[in-house]
Scaffold this motif. Structure first.
Motif, PDB file in Angstrom:
ATOM      1  N   THR A 139      -5.919   3.432   1.528  1.00  0.00           N
ATOM      2  CA  THR A 139      -5.875   2.327   2.478  1.00  0.00           C
ATOM      3  C   THR A 139      -4.785   2.547   3.527  1.00  0.00           C
ATOM      4  O   THR A 139      -5.015   2.369   4.728  1.00  0.00           O
ATOM      5  CB  THR A 139      -5.639   1.007   1.729  1.00  0.00           C
ATOM      6  OG1 THR A 139      -6.686   0.808   0.771  1.00  0.00           O
ATOM      7  CG2 THR A 139      -5.598  -0.166   2.682  1.00  0.00           C
TER       8      THR A 139
ATOM      9  N   LEU B 268      -3.380  -3.818   8.458  1.00  0.00           N
ATOM     10  CA  LEU B 268      -2.285  -3.004   7.937  1.00  0.00           C
ATOM     11  C   LEU B 268      -1.079  -3.140   8.854  1.00  0.00           C
ATOM     12  O   LEU B 268      -1.187  -2.927  10.067  1.00  0.00           O
ATOM     13  CB  LEU B 268      -2.728  -1.536   7.857  1.00  0.00           C
ATOM     14  CG  LEU B 268      -1.821  -0.573   7.110  1.00  0.00           C
ATOM     15  CD1 LEU B 268      -1.859  -0.843   5.608  1.00  0.00           C
ATOM     16  CD2 LEU B 268      -2.235   0.877   7.381  1.00  0.00           C
TER      17      LEU B 268
ATOM     18  N   TYR C 237      -9.651  -6.301   2.781  1.00  0.00           N
ATOM     19  CA  TYR C 237      -8.565  -6.962   2.052  1.00  0.00           C
ATOM     20  C   TYR C 237      -9.113  -7.643   0.802  1.00  0.00           C
ATOM     21  O   TYR C 237      -8.560  -7.501  -0.294  1.00  0.00           O
ATOM     22  CB  TYR C 237      -7.871  -7.989   2.949  1.00  0.00           C
ATOM     23  CG  TYR C 237      -6.785  -8.766   2.227  1.00  0.00           C
ATOM     24  CD1 TYR C 237      -5.489  -8.271   2.161  1.00  0.00           C
ATOM     25  CD2 TYR C 237      -7.073  -9.968   1.597  1.00  0.00           C
ATOM     26  CE1 TYR C 237      -4.490  -8.961   1.481  1.00  0.00           C
ATOM     27  CE2 TYR C 237      -6.084 -10.667   0.916  1.00  0.00           C
ATOM     28  CZ  TYR C 237      -4.806 -10.163   0.859  1.00  0.00           C
ATOM     29  OH  TYR C 237      -3.826 -10.839   0.169  1.00  0.00           O
TER      30      TYR C 237
ATOM     31  N   LEU D 128      -1.200  -4.397   3.432  1.00  0.00           N
ATOM     32  CA  LEU D 128      -2.455  -4.864   4.008  1.00  0.00           C
ATOM     33  C   LEU D 128      -2.503  -6.383   3.916  1.00  0.00           C
ATOM     34  O   LEU D 128      -2.384  -6.952   2.825  1.00  0.00           O
ATOM     35  CB  LEU D 128      -3.653  -4.262   3.273  1.00  0.00           C
ATOM     36  CG  LEU D 128      -5.034  -4.618   3.853  1.00  0.00           C
ATOM     37  CD1 LEU D 128      -5.194  -4.027   5.257  1.00  0.00           C
ATOM     38  CD2 LEU D 128      -6.148  -4.134   2.942  1.00  0.00           C
TER      39      LEU D 128
ATOM     40  N   CYS E  32       0.808  -1.218   0.000  1.00  0.00           N
ATOM     41  CA  CYS E  32       0.000   0.000   0.000  1.00  0.00           C
ATOM     42  C   CYS E  32       0.842   1.270   0.000  1.00  0.00           C
ATOM     43  O   CYS E  32       0.407   2.291  -0.548  1.00  0.00           O
ATOM     44  CB  CYS E  32      -0.935   0.011   1.212  1.00  0.00           C
ATOM     45  SG  CYS E  32      -2.235  -1.229   1.113  1.00  0.00           S
TER      46      CYS E  32
END
Length: 245
Positions: A98, A32, A112, A26, A11
């Motif tokens: 995200t 995360l 996800y 993620l 990400c």
């Protein structure tokens, strides 16, 4: 020593030190997570640590407070898509959102799965209209997962579930066509696919959906230090609008 081995979606990557990088990915079960990749800015590592890529991540840390040491092995590359302006803008936005919006260490398996689906759609779809609806749904899901979900099941003014045509920009509730009479210009148009209507939505409906999600992301999620991400989204919205014109 804490450790994690999982498939993950890249990400964000930030340079750290002379050669390293801090990687944020993620994962489905751990949410995360972040780690330091030694040599993460090297010619060998840069193609692996690209936003949107699917990687096998290994994280190891002596304590929960310590930034973990990370290594990543490429599973699926999105690099070819980054040469195309519209897919590149979409991947830049959705991965940046995200990384900025989600708290670390909290699992969001639905997000996800949805993020993976959007990236897969961008990779295989022949045109933006085939994946932009998935992007809008992802943003709507992210709002809900963070506690800012919209109420699109019944009219916020009358309680009716019929003829829902707008969204209130203040409450996030749906508004029926009858209750909206005379106030349409102050409301956001609600496309049917956001309420589960079957069939592929028209691009105009997708753009209306992105207006809705963009409004609430800007108001409720991207505040303070993350406000600059709105410029990333505006560039994407501009490209999508030009694709329709």
């Amino acid at each position: 020593m804490a450790s994690l081995s999982a498939e993950a979606i890249v990400c964000a990557v930030r340079p750290h030190g002379e050669h390293g990088a801090i990687l944020r990915v993620l994962t489905r079960e751990a949410g995360l997570v972040a780690g330091y990749v030694r040599g993460g800015r090297s010619r060998r590592q840069r193609p692996v640590l690209m936003p949107g890529n699917l990687v096998a991540i290994e994280l190891r840390a002596r304590t929960a407070e310590q930034l973990a040491a990370a290594s990543a092995e490429l599973l699926v590359s999105r690099a070819p898509l980054l040469a195309e302006p519209l897919p590149a803008a979409a991947i830049d936005w959705i991965t940046s959102l995200t990384a900025a919006a989600l708290p670390e260490g909290q699992p969001y398996p639905a997000l996800y799965d949805a993020l993976a689906a959007v990236l897969d759609a961008i990779a295989v779809a022949p045109a933006a209209r085939h994946w932009a609806a998935a992007l809008a749904r992802y943003e709507l899901l992210l709002l809900a997962e963070l506690g800012f979900g919209l109420d699109l099941d019944a009219c916020v003014a009358t309680g009716t579930r019929a003829d829902l045509a707008f969204v209130s920009p203040r409450s996030g509730g749906a508004v029926s066509a009858a209750a909206a009479a005379g106030y349409e210009a102050r409301l956001l148009r609600l496309p049917p696919f956001l309420r589960g209507a079957e069939g592929e939505p028209a691009m105009e409906d997708v753009l209306d959906a992105l207006v809705i999600t963009g409004h609430f992301l800007g108001r409720d999620v991207l505040d303070g230090r993350n406000r600059d991400l709105l410029a990333v989204r505006e560039r994407l919205a501009g490209r999508l609008n030009r694709a329709v014109a």
